[in-house]
Design an enzyme around this catalytic site. Structure first.
Site, PDB file in Angstrom:
ATOM      1  N   GLY B 131       0.806  -1.224   0.000  1.00 33.66           N
ATOM      2  CA  GLY B 131       0.000   0.000   0.000  1.00 33.66           C
ATOM      3  C   GLY B 131       0.832   1.263   0.000  1.00 33.66           C
ATOM      4  O   GLY B 131       0.958   1.935   1.020  1.00 33.66           O
ATOM      5  N   TYR B 132       1.411   1.579  -1.130  1.00 30.98           N
ATOM      6  CA  TYR B 132       2.184   2.822  -1.255  1.00 30.98           C
ATOM      7  C   TYR B 132       1.408   3.835  -2.106  1.00 30.98           C
ATOM      8  O   TYR B 132       1.125   4.951  -1.694  1.00 30.98           O
ATOM      9  CB  TYR B 132       3.532   2.597  -1.927  1.00 30.98           C
ATOM     10  CG  TYR B 132       4.464   1.581  -1.297  1.00 30.98           C
ATOM     11  CD1 TYR B 132       4.503   1.376   0.077  1.00 30.98           C
ATOM     12  CD2 TYR B 132       5.353   0.838  -2.093  1.00 30.98           C
ATOM     13  CE1 TYR B 132       5.374   0.456   0.641  1.00 30.98           C
ATOM     14  CE2 TYR B 132       6.229  -0.075  -1.536  1.00 30.98           C
ATOM     15  CZ  TYR B 132       6.238  -0.267  -0.169  1.00 30.98           C
ATOM     16  OH  TYR B 132       7.097  -1.168   0.366  1.00 30.98           O
ATOM     17  N   SER B 165      -2.265  -4.082  -6.166  1.00 32.06           N
ATOM     18  CA  SER B 165      -2.395  -5.404  -6.784  1.00 32.06           C
ATOM     19  C   SER B 165      -2.459  -6.470  -5.711  1.00 32.06           C
ATOM     20  O   SER B 165      -1.774  -6.404  -4.696  1.00 32.06           O
ATOM     21  CB  SER B 165      -1.197  -5.657  -7.704  1.00 32.06           C
ATOM     22  OG  SER B 165      -1.201  -4.694  -8.720  1.00 32.06           O
ATOM     23  N   GLU B 247      12.163  -4.785  -3.644  1.00 29.58           N
ATOM     24  CA  GLU B 247      11.129  -5.062  -4.638  1.00 29.58           C
ATOM     25  C   GLU B 247      11.699  -4.989  -6.048  1.00 29.58           C
ATOM     26  O   GLU B 247      11.440  -5.841  -6.877  1.00 29.58           O
ATOM     27  CB  GLU B 247       9.972  -4.075  -4.473  1.00 29.58           C
ATOM     28  CG  GLU B 247       8.889  -4.253  -5.529  1.00 29.58           C
ATOM     29  CD  GLU B 247       7.648  -3.406  -5.259  1.00 29.58           C
ATOM     30  OE1 GLU B 247       7.495  -2.902  -4.141  1.00 29.58           O
ATOM     31  OE2 GLU B 247       6.848  -3.272  -6.199  1.00 29.58           O
ATOM     32  N   ASN B 377      10.392   4.065 -14.988  1.00 30.65           N
ATOM     33  CA  ASN B 377      11.772   4.020 -15.483  1.00 30.65           C
ATOM     34  C   ASN B 377      12.435   5.400 -15.465  1.00 30.65           C
ATOM     35  O   ASN B 377      13.664   5.488 -15.361  1.00 30.65           O
ATOM     36  CB  ASN B 377      11.805   3.392 -16.882  1.00 30.65           C
ATOM     37  CG  ASN B 377      11.615   1.880 -16.812  1.00 30.65           C
ATOM     38  OD1 ASN B 377      11.368   1.334 -15.735  1.00 30.65           O
ATOM     39  ND2 ASN B 377      11.757   1.217 -17.943  1.00 30.65           N
ATOM     40  N   GLU B 378      11.621   6.461 -15.537  1.00 28.58           N
ATOM     41  CA  GLU B 378      12.205   7.802 -15.399  1.00 28.58           C
ATOM     42  C   GLU B 378      12.786   7.964 -13.994  1.00 28.58           C
ATOM     43  O   GLU B 378      13.890   8.473 -13.816  1.00 28.58           O
ATOM     44  CB  GLU B 378      11.160   8.901 -15.638  1.00 28.58           C
ATOM     45  CG  GLU B 378      10.767   9.098 -17.090  1.00 28.58           C
ATOM     46  CD  GLU B 378       9.812   8.012 -17.567  1.00 28.58           C
ATOM     47  OE1 GLU B 378       9.205   7.317 -16.730  1.00 28.58           O
ATOM     48  OE2 GLU B 378       9.689   7.853 -18.794  1.00 28.58           O
TER      49      GLU B 378
END
Lengths: 388, 393
Positions: B131-132, B165, B247, B377-378
């Site tokens: 939960g971020y 998710s 992660e 990715n940035e």
């Protein structure tokens, strides 16, 4: 698994780095590039004194008995220091050929001198077709009483104009159809290729420089009826190619170390520049567009280094490495191109000037991408070695 | 320097392979596979739990954990081997609960928390959702607004999480919440464990272009005991950052991509145009070789991560590199495959005409998420440039 360098390797790394920083500043490099000899005799002497030329030579021949990886660490530093000179030609191309193929007597005679930096060697391999394959070897060595007579032309002989001896890859019998088929799998023992140790001063040899992109010296060597005594045959008659293939594998992997070191240094130079270059009131390195170029370069640089290290460390351990070497060169070629050309975008006008050192890296990287198989060449090997 | 695994390590890989081959009932395997990305819920969820319990009983799940938690006390690199083998076979068990939450609980949790959760995680009874992310806190994660308000021995949680998710199949959520609204944004965040069956929690599905399910989770004054705080109050940003490093290292293992390339090469060897296999066409060979090289580089990045974890450190910039490289390579693999299939590449799974069971069609559709999850990715490139190369912010 252990991806750290050994203590010896860290020591070699530091030794080489400090030596090149001190003895090979860009002022020296500029002089060397412009000179006919193409290398610094003083630096060569120091390389010998410090034992950097004898790292990979067995103790039996007065060497340090180190591994190919130890040698790789030195070459990585030579990449960082944009070193040009006869080190690769002597220690890798000539030295390894002798180590792998020469007789005891030949090794005892020459390797200690190579290790001490007293003798320069090179490998005369490529010809008109420019391919690193036995079928592309046409220089004839014809049997005569007491020896052989060499007739033909060799190209891209690295530092051949200053080498004391050339290891000449020659044809002593036509390639057989079966040998051709066999070689692609494991290397054939009878490709009709033989190796000869030929003093550069032999009558019938003429040398002409090839002006190349990297500023390192490569030459064309003509052999017109050059007589070579029987005792200068290296290894078995007609069975010279497997040793050359082994040398090529090692040389390719070691060149990848040099390219990886070079790429890493180009990234460092670029990072330093974008940190201090101010536009719009802030360092350009604080802009994400610039940072993302730099990040991509870092990914490529790390990938190139890991690939080179794995290839060399497998060879050092005597493990099969055909795929790893091909993968490393295919990737280092691509990474080397992207890193250098992106660095020019980030260093802009300043880095594009002849007075900048960046141009040395870009030009040398260019040359390295084109020697010992290009990315396209090695992709073919990767395909074959991967089973498709 | 040595890139090879030890004989004991190779043996462990063989053990995991033998386990998958011999010890998992065929019926269970069938239930486990073919579920949509993000988990199917229902029977798939039950099957995943059964499978994890089998793994745990075989001493595989949590292999790198101490024996008192049912592990073997093996070095961390064994967890990497396990994850690679499970992912290669599209099997659950190496999810973020095990690879990101558990290591952080181990480092930052109290003894009581370790006792309460770790064994349950290994036994497959406890599953965490992460939960971020919130509607207004994506890349700028520190601006998250979900609040945890102190009330006696409890926190009262109020707010919304987004793209959570697996929340519909999890027992708990690993929640980042604001405990000090007045502190600078990085300094007022805490990590709190929240059971998902508490009153006031609503989970709503969100469906992705890749047919996977993710969720939004609403917290309407949800009461949790303050002992569910992990690590220090208001220092949660650092716990979360370290968990994110884990992660990133775990989100992109090598084997799923290795599997994709193997499937692609097999397709190119078996498919013939005018009697010539696609793999014999020089242009296609060149493409396949390029992908092989890029996968080889991913393998080296993965090995480096495993080695760093094995040394007891947490990959950071190295994890960002792997994340960027693998997510972009994944797309190239699927896109190349579909291009080689031409019109057949359009077919969805289930068609009798579809090549490689449609896995490339659904694969490409599902692949964008790998470029933006766990930090876009940035953001990864910013991390590489700023933390790795020292460029100014």
């Amino acid at each position: 698994m252990d991806l750290a360098l050994s203590e010896t390797q860290q020591m070699l790394q530091q030794l080489t780095r400090e030596l090149l920083e001190k003895e090979f500043p860009s002022t020296t490099l500029r002089e060397v590039e412009a000179s006919e000899e193409g290398y610094s005799r003083e630096l060569w002497k120091r390389l010998g004194e410090l034992g950097l030329t004898n790292v990979a030579i067995s103790e039996a021949y007065g060497g340090a008995g180190g591994s190919l990886l130890d040698l790789g660490v030195i070459l990585e530093e030579m990449g960082r220091g944009v070193y040009i000179g006869p080190f690769f030609a002597t220690v890798v191309l000539g030295g390894l050929t002798l180590l792998y193929a020469a007789s005891e007597a030949q090794k005892r005679d020459l390797l200690p001198k190579v290790g001490q930096g007293q003798v320069l060697l090179s490998l005369a391999l490529l010809e008109e077709e420019g391919r690193y394959e036995p079928e592309a070897i046409h220089l004839q060595a014809e049997r005569r009483a007491g020896g052989y007579v060499l007739q033909g032309t060799k190209l891209f002989v690295e530092y051949g104009h200053v080498a004391d001896h050339l290891v000449v890859v020659a044809r002593t019998s036509p390639p057989s159809a079966t040998a051709r088929g066999a070689r692609t799998i494991s290397g054939s023992s009878s490709d009709g290729i033989s190796l000869f140790l030929v003093p550069r001063s032999s009558p019938g040899i003429t040398i002409a420089p090839l002006i190349t992109t990297g500023g390192d010296k490569q030459v064309e060597v003509q052999f017109r009826g050059v007589q070579v005594p029987e005792s200068n045959l290296i290894g078995q008659l007609n069975q010279g190619w497997p040793a050359i293939q082994r040398v090529l594998e090692a040389a390719t992997a070691l060149l990848c170390m040099q390219m990886a070191g070079m790429g890493e240094k180009v990234l460092e130079i670029t990072v330093e520049y974008v940190k201090q270059r101010v536009q719009f009131g802030r360092p350009v390195g604080s802009f994400q567009a610039v940072q993302h170029h730099a990040a991509n370069m870092a990914i490529l640089s790390d990938g190139a280094k890991l690939a080179a290290q794995e290839a060399v460390s497998r060879l050092a351990q005597g493990l099969p490495a055909a795929k790893e070497v091909a993968l490393a060169k295919a990737f280092c070629g691509r990474a080397g191109f992207e890193i250098t050309y992106n660095s020019h975008e980030l260093n802009a006008g300043v880095g594009f000037m002849k007075e900048s050192d960046l141009q040395f890296y870009t030009r040398q990287m260019h040359g390295m991408r084109l020697r010992f198989g290009t990315t396209m060449d090695h992709l073919k090997v990767v395909a074959r070695e991967s089973g498709f | 320097m040595d890139f090879a695994f030890t004989p004991e390590q190779e043996e462990f890989v063989q053990e995991v392979r033998a386990f998958i081959r011999e010890r998992v009932p065929a019926a269970l395997l069938k239930r486990l596979r073919g579920g949509p990305e993000g988990g199917g819920g229902g029977d798939h969820q039950a099957a995943a739990r059964e499978f994890k319990q089998l793994l745990y009983k075989a001493g595989l799940l949590g292999v790198n954990w101490p024996p008192e938690y049912g592990g073997r006390g093996a070095p961390h690199i064994y967890q990497y081997f396990l994850a690679e083998e499970l992912s290669y076979n599209d099997l659950p068990g190496a999810g973020l609960t095990l690879t990101s939450v558990a290591p952080m609980l181990w480092r930052a949790g109290t003894e009581e928390q370790k006792k309460q959760y770790l064994r349950g995680i290994f036994e497959g009874e406890i599953e965490f959702a992460i939960g971020y992310t919130e509607p207004n806190a994506g890349s700028d994660l520190a601006s998250l607004q979900t609040q945890a308000i102190k009330d006696g021995d409890d926190y009262i949680i109020r707010g919304q999480k987004m793209f959570t998710s697996g929340a519909h199949m999890s027992t708990h959520i690993w929640l980042a919440a604001r405990t000090d609204p007045n502190a600078p944004k990085h300094r007022g965040v805490s990590m709190i464990i929240v059971p998902l069956n508490l009153p006031g929690i609503t989970i709503r599905p969100l469906w992705t272009m890749g047919d996977g399910r993710t969720n939004e989770v609403f917290f309407d004054d949800v009461r949790v005991p303050r002992r569910n705080l992990v690590g220090e109050e208001n220092r949660g940003w650092y716990t979360m950052s370290a968990a994110l490093d884990f992660e990133r290292a775990a989100v992109a293992p090598l084997s799923p991509l290795r599997r994709i390339l193997e499937d692609l090469v097999k397709f190119c060897k078996e498919t013939k145009h005018n009697g010539l296999a696609l793999a014999e066409d020089p242009i296609i060979r060149n493409k396949l070789a390029e992908l092989t090289v890029d996968l080889g580089i991913l393998r080296l990045f993965s090995l480096r991560n495993a080695w760093i974890i094995d040394k007891g450190a947490v990959p950071n910039v190295e994890g960002s590199m792997i994340k960027v490289w693998s997510s972009e390579l994944r797309e190239r693999l699927f896109a190349t495959g579909l291009e080689l299939m031409g019109p057949f590449g359009q077919l969805q799974p289930g068609s009798k005409w579809v090549p490689i069971q449609g896995s490339f069609e659904v694969g490409l559709r599902a692949s964008p998420q790998y470029r933006f999850t766990a930090g876009s990715n940035e953001i990864q490139r910013n991390i590489i440039a700023q933390r790795g190369l020292g460029l100014p912010r």
